[in-house]
Design a protein around this motif. Sequence first.
Motif, PDB file in Angstrom:
ATOM      1  N   ASP A   1      16.183  92.747  24.753  1.00 37.79           N
ATOM      2  CA  ASP A   1      15.788  94.143  24.697  1.00 37.79           C
ATOM      3  C   ASP A   1      14.861  94.458  25.882  1.00 37.79           C
ATOM      4  OD1 ASP A   1      14.183  96.422  23.996  1.00 37.79           O
ATOM      5  OD2 ASP A   1      14.902  96.211  21.932  1.00 37.79           O
TER       6      ASP A   1
ATOM      7  N   VAL B   1      16.954  84.383  15.808  1.00 36.97           N
ATOM      8  CA  VAL B   1      17.228  85.409  14.792  1.00 36.97           C
ATOM      9  C   VAL B   1      17.383  84.718  13.446  1.00 36.97           C
ATOM     10  CG1 VAL B   1      18.332  87.105  16.329  1.00 36.97           C
ATOM     11  CG2 VAL B   1      19.729  85.304  15.293  1.00 36.97           C
TER      12      VAL B   1
ATOM     13  N   TYR C   1      20.470  79.687   9.813  1.00 35.57           N
ATOM     14  CA  TYR C   1      19.149  79.537  10.435  1.00 35.57           C
ATOM     15  C   TYR C   1      18.700  78.073  10.380  1.00 35.57           C
ATOM     16  CZ  TYR C   1      14.273  80.673  11.585  1.00 35.57           C
ATOM     17  OH  TYR C   1      13.044  80.748  12.183  1.00 35.57           O
TER      18      TYR C   1
ATOM     19  N   LYS D   1      18.055  75.573  13.611  1.00 40.05           N
ATOM     20  CA  LYS D   1      16.732  75.018  13.935  1.00 40.05           C
ATOM     21  C   LYS D   1      16.733  73.489  13.873  1.00 40.05           C
ATOM     22  CE  LYS D   1      14.620  78.893  14.794  1.00 40.05           C
ATOM     23  NZ  LYS D   1      14.134  79.217  16.136  1.00 40.05           N
TER      24      LYS D   1
ATOM     25  N   THR E   1       4.308  87.693  11.415  1.00 31.52           N
ATOM     26  CA  THR E   1       5.204  88.513  12.247  1.00 31.52           C
ATOM     27  C   THR E   1       6.115  89.316  11.325  1.00 31.52           C
ATOM     28  OG1 THR E   1       6.987  86.910  12.271  1.00 31.52           O
ATOM     29  CG2 THR E   1       5.346  86.700  14.022  1.00 31.52           C
TER      30      THR E   1
HETATM   31  N1  LIG Z   1       7.952  84.494  12.219  1.00 28.27           N
HETATM   32  C1  LIG Z   1       7.930  83.352  11.583  1.00 28.27           C
HETATM   33  O1  LIG Z   1       7.296  83.196  10.512  1.00 28.27           O
HETATM   34  C2  LIG Z   1       8.650  82.166  12.155  1.00 28.27           C
HETATM   35  C3  LIG Z   1       8.543  80.921  11.502  1.00 28.27           C
HETATM   36  C4  LIG Z   1       9.178  79.821  12.053  1.00 28.27           C
HETATM   37  C5  LIG Z   1       9.896  79.933  13.226  1.00 28.27           C
HETATM   38  N2  LIG Z   1      10.003  81.153  13.831  1.00 28.27           N
HETATM   39  C6  LIG Z   1      10.741  81.213  15.090  1.00 28.27           C
HETATM   40  O2  LIG Z   1       9.863  81.672  16.098  1.00 28.27           O
HETATM   41  C7  LIG Z   1      10.568  82.406  17.093  1.00 28.27           C
HETATM   42  C8  LIG Z   1       9.940  83.790  17.281  1.00 28.27           C
HETATM   43  O3  LIG Z   1       9.944  84.464  16.024  1.00 28.27           O
HETATM   44  P1  LIG Z   1       9.471  85.977  15.884  1.00 28.27           P
HETATM   45  O4  LIG Z   1       8.917  86.132  14.526  1.00 28.27           O
HETATM   46  O5  LIG Z   1       8.640  86.350  17.056  1.00 28.27           O
HETATM   47  O6  LIG Z   1      10.871  86.734  15.932  1.00 28.27           O
HETATM   48  P2  LIG Z   1      11.196  88.211  16.495  1.00 28.27           P
HETATM   49  O7  LIG Z   1      12.446  88.636  15.818  1.00 28.27           O
HETATM   50  O8  LIG Z   1       9.998  89.081  16.403  1.00 28.27           O
HETATM   51  O9  LIG Z   1      11.473  87.933  18.051  1.00 28.27           O
HETATM   52  C9  LIG Z   1      12.665  87.373  18.534  1.00 28.27           C
HETATM   53  C10 LIG Z   1      12.963  88.025  19.878  1.00 28.27           C
HETATM   54  O10 LIG Z   1      14.171  87.459  20.369  1.00 28.27           O
HETATM   55  C11 LIG Z   1      14.910  88.487  21.004  1.00 28.27           C
HETATM   56  N3  LIG Z   1      16.328  88.124  21.028  1.00 28.27           N
HETATM   57  C12 LIG Z   1      17.200  88.111  19.994  1.00 28.27           C
HETATM   58  N4  LIG Z   1      18.410  87.745  20.421  1.00 28.27           N
HETATM   59  C13 LIG Z   1      18.310  87.518  21.747  1.00 28.27           C
HETATM   60  C14 LIG Z   1      19.232  87.104  22.743  1.00 28.27           C
HETATM   61  N5  LIG Z   1      20.516  86.883  22.474  1.00 28.27           N
HETATM   62  N6  LIG Z   1      18.769  86.942  24.012  1.00 28.27           N
HETATM   63  C15 LIG Z   1      17.476  87.184  24.316  1.00 28.27           C
HETATM   64  N7  LIG Z   1      16.563  87.584  23.410  1.00 28.27           N
HETATM   65  C16 LIG Z   1      16.975  87.752  22.137  1.00 28.27           C
HETATM   66  C17 LIG Z   1      14.658  89.727  20.166  1.00 28.27           C
HETATM   67  O11 LIG Z   1      14.915  90.927  20.902  1.00 28.27           O
HETATM   68  C18 LIG Z   1      13.189  89.541  19.777  1.00 28.27           C
HETATM   69  O12 LIG Z   1      12.341  90.213  20.691  1.00 28.27           O
HETATM   70  C19 LIG Z   1      12.019  82.476  16.600  1.00 28.27           C
HETATM   71  O13 LIG Z   1      12.750  81.447  17.226  1.00 28.27           O
HETATM   72  C20 LIG Z   1      11.897  82.198  15.116  1.00 28.27           C
HETATM   73  O14 LIG Z   1      13.066  81.645  14.587  1.00 28.27           O
HETATM   74  C21 LIG Z   1       9.398  82.274  13.326  1.00 28.27           C
END
Ligand SMILES: NC(=O)c1ccc[n+]([C@@H]2O[C@H](COP(=O)([O-])OP(=O)(O)OC[C@H]3O[C@@H](n4cnc5c(N)ncnc54)[C@H](O)[C@@H]3O)[C@@H](O)[C@H]2O)c1
Length: 270
Positions: free
Chosen positions: A56, A110, A171, A175, A206
């Motif tokens: 984005d 995602v 998911y 991972k 988040t």
């Molecule tokens: N939030 C949590 O509690 C949590 C826990 C464990 C792991 N994670 C991991 O941490 C990472 C960040 O999580 P988050 O909460 O910030 O998620 P988020 O959804 O806020 O951010 C993910 C970002 O990835 C971008 N994105 C999606 N598809 C894409 C693509 N094809 N190419 C480029 N960019 C793309 C999106 O636009 C978004 O800005 C992720 O890998 C998630 O799986 C999150």
Amino acid sequence: MSPECELLRRCIPTSKGRPPLRSLNVLVTGAGGGMCQGINLRLAEPGHTIICVDLDAERSEAAAGAVRSAGGKAYAFAVDVTEPDRIKRLHRDIHEKVGGVQAIVNAVGVLDRKMLLDLDVKSFARVLNINLTGPFAVIREFAQDLLDEDWGRIVNISSIAGTTGYPYPSYAASKAGLSNLTRSLLVDFWGTGITVNSVCPGVVDTQMVIQEVRDQVPDKVPTARIVTPEEIGALIAFLLTDEARSINGADLLIDGGATSVFRLFDPRQA
Ligand SMILES: NC(=O)c1ccc[n+]([C@@H]2O[C@H](COP(=O)([O-])OP(=O)(O)OC[C@H]3O[C@@H](n4cnc5c(N)ncnc54)[C@H](O)[C@@H]3O)[C@@H](O)[C@H]2O)c1
């Protein structure tokens, strides 16, 4: 100085002899996401340049803007990590702008909240393509740069969902794959100054986290608190230092202890 004092002196950590902190160009994928709001700023603090990559364009611009507003250096690129040709172009653009990268943080990801019977093969493949093949493609594209410098840092944001069973198979599988991709790359970088690690967050503050899960945190996470994006950023900032050179191939849990008492969680409510 007595032998005892000499021994004590050697045990007290001093900044003397500590390797100097390098200023790195850090490529962050998914940089416009919630967790990266903490990661980008924390990584910019010691003087690293943050290359914010997100699907984005508005999000990647906002991420880079936030770093600059805080006094740091950042560039924004709108790139879909599932498009290898676009990643190649990113590589060329980065070389033109900043000359290369020394560190990669794959935060792209995602979460598809579909259980087995609602999940078709196409949706499953889509999540694997973004969460696993995307980070692989980015690492593959920039690996030679790190090898040429004989130094580098790769950090993949995995999840505790990749270390245990989890109700959303796409998911969890992506991972788990990412964590094992991490370990597998150690052979390619053997004997170099390049390390590859996974960071496995638990419940982070988040938008990815739904209210029901947040509500369970005080009872089900031993620290009784949600992890902050800044805490994830602080861990990654350390991994990018020379002092972290012996941390390699690790799955670093940052979950407040939740996985260690995992049976307390009812995965059906995740
Ligand atoms: N939030 C949590 O509690 C949590 C826990 C464990 C792991 N994670 C991991 O941490 C990472 C960040 O999580 P988050 O909460 O910030 O998620 P988020 O959804 O806020 O951010 C993910 C970002 O990835 C971008 N994105 C999606 N598809 C894409 C693509 N094809 N190419 C480029 N960019 C793309 C999106 O636009 C978004 O800005 C992720 O890998 C998630 O799986 C999150």
